[in-house]
Design a protein around this motif. Structure first.
Motif, PDB file in Angstrom:
ATOM      1  N   GLY A  33      89.379 -12.994 -25.495  1.00 30.14           N
ATOM      2  CA  GLY A  33      89.954 -13.738 -24.247  1.00 30.14           C
ATOM      3  C   GLY A  33      90.279 -15.371 -24.633  1.00 30.14           C
ATOM      4  N   VAL A  34      90.603 -15.779 -23.553  1.00 34.16           N
ATOM      5  CA  VAL A  34      91.069 -17.366 -23.534  1.00 34.16           C
ATOM      6  C   VAL A  34      89.873 -17.981 -23.338  1.00 34.16           C
ATOM      7  CG1 VAL A  34      92.470 -18.850 -22.682  1.00 34.16           C
ATOM      8  CG2 VAL A  34      93.241 -16.426 -22.609  1.00 34.16           C
ATOM      9  N   VAL A  35      89.702 -19.258 -23.991  1.00 33.20           N
ATOM     10  CA  VAL A  35      88.397 -20.061 -23.868  1.00 33.20           C
ATOM     11  C   VAL A  35      88.880 -21.355 -23.637  1.00 33.20           C
ATOM     12  CG1 VAL A  35      88.262 -20.536 -26.216  1.00 33.20           C
ATOM     13  CG2 VAL A  35      86.269 -20.800 -24.948  1.00 33.20           C
ATOM     14  N   LEU A  36      88.196 -22.007 -22.770  1.00 38.32           N
ATOM     15  CA  LEU A  36      88.747 -23.554 -22.163  1.00 38.32           C
ATOM     16  C   LEU A  36      87.165 -24.229 -22.250  1.00 38.32           C
ATOM     17  CD1 LEU A  36      90.451 -25.446 -20.736  1.00 38.32           C
ATOM     18  CD2 LEU A  36      89.264 -24.994 -18.651  1.00 38.32           C
ATOM     19  N   GLN A  37      87.402 -24.884 -23.471  1.00 39.83           N
ATOM     20  CA  GLN A  37      86.145 -25.813 -24.031  1.00 39.83           C
ATOM     21  C   GLN A  37      86.947 -27.206 -24.584  1.00 39.83           C
ATOM     22  OE1 GLN A  37      82.546 -24.780 -24.776  1.00 39.83           O
ATOM     23  NE2 GLN A  37      83.400 -23.900 -22.854  1.00 39.83           N
ATOM     24  N   PRO A  38      85.938 -28.182 -24.592  1.00 39.01           N
ATOM     25  CA  PRO A  38      86.524 -29.484 -25.267  1.00 39.01           C
ATOM     26  C   PRO A  38      86.792 -29.205 -26.307  1.00 39.01           C
ATOM     27  CG  PRO A  38      84.163 -29.586 -24.027  1.00 39.01           C
ATOM     28  CD  PRO A  38      84.590 -28.214 -24.181  1.00 39.01           C
ATOM     29  N   ALA A  39      88.128 -29.982 -26.518  1.00 41.35           N
ATOM     30  CA  ALA A  39      88.756 -29.783 -27.956  1.00 41.35           C
ATOM     31  C   ALA A  39      87.789 -30.162 -29.192  1.00 41.35           C
ATOM     32  CB  ALA A  39      89.796 -30.943 -28.100  1.00 41.35           C
ATOM     33  N   ILE A  40      86.795 -31.161 -29.044  1.00 37.57           N
ATOM     34  CA  ILE A  40      85.999 -31.351 -30.249  1.00 37.57           C
ATOM     35  C   ILE A  40      85.125 -30.034 -30.627  1.00 37.57           C
ATOM     36  CG2 ILE A  40      83.965 -32.052 -28.776  1.00 37.57           C
ATOM     37  CD1 ILE A  40      83.555 -34.405 -30.845  1.00 37.57           C
ATOM     38  N   LEU A  41      85.037 -29.268 -29.669  1.00 40.21           N
ATOM     39  CA  LEU A  41      84.074 -27.634 -30.134  1.00 40.21           C
ATOM     40  C   LEU A  41      84.789 -26.830 -30.544  1.00 40.21           C
ATOM     41  CD1 LEU A  41      81.976 -27.419 -26.906  1.00 40.21           C
ATOM     42  CD2 LEU A  41      81.325 -28.628 -29.051  1.00 40.21           C
ATOM     43  N   LEU A  42      86.263 -26.894 -30.404  1.00 44.87           N
ATOM     44  CA  LEU A  42      87.211 -25.821 -31.174  1.00 44.87           C
ATOM     45  C   LEU A  42      88.193 -26.426 -32.156  1.00 44.87           C
ATOM     46  CD1 LEU A  42      88.062 -24.289 -27.601  1.00 44.87           C
ATOM     47  CD2 LEU A  42      86.148 -23.586 -29.612  1.00 44.87           C
ATOM     48  N   ASP A  43      88.032 -27.782 -32.384  1.00 46.72           N
ATOM     49  CA  ASP A  43      89.057 -28.292 -33.301  1.00 46.72           C
ATOM     50  C   ASP A  43      89.183 -27.669 -34.587  1.00 46.72           C
ATOM     51  OD1 ASP A  43      91.078 -30.328 -33.980  1.00 46.72           O
ATOM     52  OD2 ASP A  43      89.575 -31.464 -34.772  1.00 46.72           O
ATOM     53  N   ALA A  44      87.936 -27.559 -35.369  1.00 46.00           N
ATOM     54  CA  ALA A  44      87.993 -26.883 -36.602  1.00 46.00           C
ATOM     55  C   ALA A  44      88.571 -25.590 -36.700  1.00 46.00           C
ATOM     56  CB  ALA A  44      86.492 -26.950 -37.048  1.00 46.00           C
ATOM     57  N   ASP A  45      88.416 -24.659 -35.666  1.00 47.53           N
ATOM     58  CA  ASP A  45      88.793 -23.412 -35.634  1.00 47.53           C
ATOM     59  C   ASP A  45      90.752 -23.357 -35.243  1.00 47.53           C
ATOM     60  OD1 ASP A  45      86.444 -21.897 -35.966  1.00 47.53           O
ATOM     61  OD2 ASP A  45      86.037 -22.552 -33.874  1.00 47.53           O
ATOM     62  N   VAL A  46      90.952 -24.592 -34.539  1.00 51.84           N
ATOM     63  CA  VAL A  46      92.148 -24.646 -34.423  1.00 51.84           C
ATOM     64  C   VAL A  46      92.935 -24.955 -35.583  1.00 51.84           C
ATOM     65  CG1 VAL A  46      93.999 -25.953 -33.250  1.00 51.84           C
ATOM     66  CG2 VAL A  46      92.139 -25.061 -31.738  1.00 51.84           C
ATOM     67  N   ARG A  47      92.176 -26.034 -36.324  1.00 50.78           N
ATOM     68  CA  ARG A  47      92.910 -26.383 -37.656  1.00 50.78           C
ATOM     69  C   ARG A  47      92.890 -25.420 -38.728  1.00 50.78           C
ATOM     70  NH1 ARG A  47      89.419 -30.364 -39.345  1.00 50.78           N
ATOM     71  NH2 ARG A  47      88.449 -30.363 -37.447  1.00 50.78           N
ATOM     72  N   ALA A  48      92.008 -24.689 -38.682  1.00 53.18           N
ATOM     73  CA  ALA A  48      91.864 -23.292 -39.666  1.00 53.18           C
ATOM     74  C   ALA A  48      92.753 -22.064 -39.188  1.00 53.18           C
ATOM     75  CB  ALA A  48      90.412 -22.963 -39.775  1.00 53.18           C
ATOM     76  N   GLY A  49      93.369 -22.202 -38.126  1.00 53.13           N
ATOM     77  CA  GLY A  49      94.305 -21.146 -37.609  1.00 53.13           C
ATOM     78  C   GLY A  49      93.527 -20.105 -37.035  1.00 53.13           C
ATOM     79  N   ARG A  50      92.160 -20.198 -36.914  1.00 54.98           N
ATOM     80  CA  ARG A  50      91.436 -19.140 -36.309  1.00 54.98           C
ATOM     81  C   ARG A  50      91.659 -18.967 -34.683  1.00 54.98           C
ATOM     82  NH1 ARG A  50      87.697 -21.169 -40.001  1.00 54.98           N
ATOM     83  NH2 ARG A  50      87.019 -22.603 -38.556  1.00 54.98           N
ATOM     84  N   LEU A  51      92.098 -20.078 -34.051  1.00 57.13           N
ATOM     85  CA  LEU A  51      92.275 -20.153 -32.717  1.00 57.13           C
ATOM     86  C   LEU A  51      93.675 -20.772 -32.513  1.00 57.13           C
ATOM     87  CD1 LEU A  51      88.798 -21.171 -30.901  1.00 57.13           C
ATOM     88  CD2 LEU A  51      89.911 -18.964 -31.249  1.00 57.13           C
ATOM     89  N   VAL A  52      94.287 -20.543 -31.481  1.00 57.70           N
ATOM     90  CA  VAL A  52      95.495 -21.078 -31.244  1.00 57.70           C
ATOM     91  C   VAL A  52      95.572 -21.802 -29.767  1.00 57.70           C
ATOM     92  CG1 VAL A  52      98.060 -20.852 -30.988  1.00 57.70           C
ATOM     93  CG2 VAL A  52      96.787 -19.407 -32.832  1.00 57.70           C
ATOM     94  N   PRO A  53      96.204 -23.085 -29.820  1.00 59.04           N
ATOM     95  CA  PRO A  53      96.383 -23.504 -28.200  1.00 59.04           C
ATOM     96  C   PRO A  53      97.198 -23.011 -27.489  1.00 59.04           C
ATOM     97  CG  PRO A  53      96.399 -25.152 -30.119  1.00 59.04           C
ATOM     98  CD  PRO A  53      96.414 -23.740 -30.613  1.00 59.04           C
ATOM     99  N   LEU A  54      97.083 -22.574 -26.397  1.00 58.54           N
ATOM    100  CA  LEU A  54      98.035 -21.925 -25.404  1.00 58.54           C
ATOM    101  C   LEU A  54      98.946 -23.163 -24.885  1.00 58.54           C
ATOM    102  CD1 LEU A  54      95.925 -19.061 -23.926  1.00 58.54           C
ATOM    103  CD2 LEU A  54      97.318 -18.985 -25.924  1.00 58.54           C
ATOM    104  N   PHE A  55      98.292 -24.015 -24.323  1.00 53.73           N
ATOM    105  CA  PHE A  55      99.181 -24.954 -23.659  1.00 53.73           C
ATOM    106  C   PHE A  55      98.572 -26.485 -23.930  1.00 53.73           C
ATOM    107  CE2 PHE A  55      98.141 -21.394 -20.397  1.00 53.73           C
ATOM    108  CZ  PHE A  55      99.330 -20.956 -20.182  1.00 53.73           C
ATOM    109  N   PRO A  56      99.195 -26.702 -25.242  1.00 52.10           N
ATOM    110  CA  PRO A  56      98.899 -27.985 -26.035  1.00 52.10           C
ATOM    111  C   PRO A  56      99.335 -29.147 -24.950  1.00 52.10           C
ATOM    112  CG  PRO A  56     100.700 -26.943 -27.021  1.00 52.10           C
ATOM    113  CD  PRO A  56      99.950 -26.068 -26.112  1.00 52.10           C
ATOM    114  N   GLU A  57     100.399 -29.091 -24.251  1.00 54.87           N
ATOM    115  CA  GLU A  57     100.752 -30.058 -23.636  1.00 54.87           C
ATOM    116  C   GLU A  57      99.905 -30.598 -22.286  1.00 54.87           C
ATOM    117  OE1 GLU A  57     102.480 -26.625 -21.788  1.00 54.87           O
ATOM    118  OE2 GLU A  57     102.470 -27.487 -23.843  1.00 54.87           O
ATOM    119  N   TYR A  58      99.167 -29.521 -21.939  1.00 53.73           N
ATOM    120  CA  TYR A  58      98.257 -29.613 -20.678  1.00 53.73           C
ATOM    121  C   TYR A  58      96.995 -30.448 -20.889  1.00 53.73           C
ATOM    122  CZ  TYR A  58      95.208 -28.231 -16.738  1.00 53.73           C
ATOM    123  OH  TYR A  58      94.350 -28.590 -15.781  1.00 53.73           O
TER     124      TYR A  58
END
Length: 76
Positions: free
Chosen positions: A16-41
Motif C-alpha cells: 500500500g501507500v504510506v504517509l510518514q515524515p520524509a526523514i523516516l523514508l528518505d533513505a528508501d526514496v534515495r535508494a529507489g525502494r520507495l517512490v514519492p506519489l505527490f512530491p509537490e504536495y
C-alpha cells in the motif's frame, strides 16, 4: 496502524501507500525502494511544544536541549 517501522515495511513489500515524515523514508526514496506519489504536495505543519517546569535557574543541559530542538525543528 500507528507504527512507523511497520508502515514502512508494508510499503516496501508493496502492501500500500504510506504517509510518514520524509526523514523516516528518505533513505528508501534515495535508494529507489520507495517512490514519492505527490512530491509537490506538502503536509500541513503540526505544532510542537517543549514543556518544562518553571524555575529561576535553567540548567545548561536543559538550555542546550531547548536550543537544539528550536534550531532543528523551527522553520526559517
Amino acid at each position: 496502524m500507528n507504527n512507523g517501522p511497520a508502515l514502512r515495511m508494508a510499503a516496501l513489500h508493496g502492501l500500500g501507500v504510506v504517509l510518514q515524515p520524509a526523514i523516516l523514508l528518505d533513505a528508501d526514496v534515495r535508494a529507489g525502494r520507495l517512490v514519492p506519489l505527490f512530491p509537490e504536495y506538502e503536509l500541513p505543519s503540526r505544532p510542537m511544544h517543549v514543556v518544562f517546569l518553571p524555575d529561576r535557574y535553567r540548567s545548561p543541559k536543559l538550555r542546550s536541549f531547548i536550543d537544539f530542538v528550536t534550531a532543528r525543528c523551527v522553520d526559517g
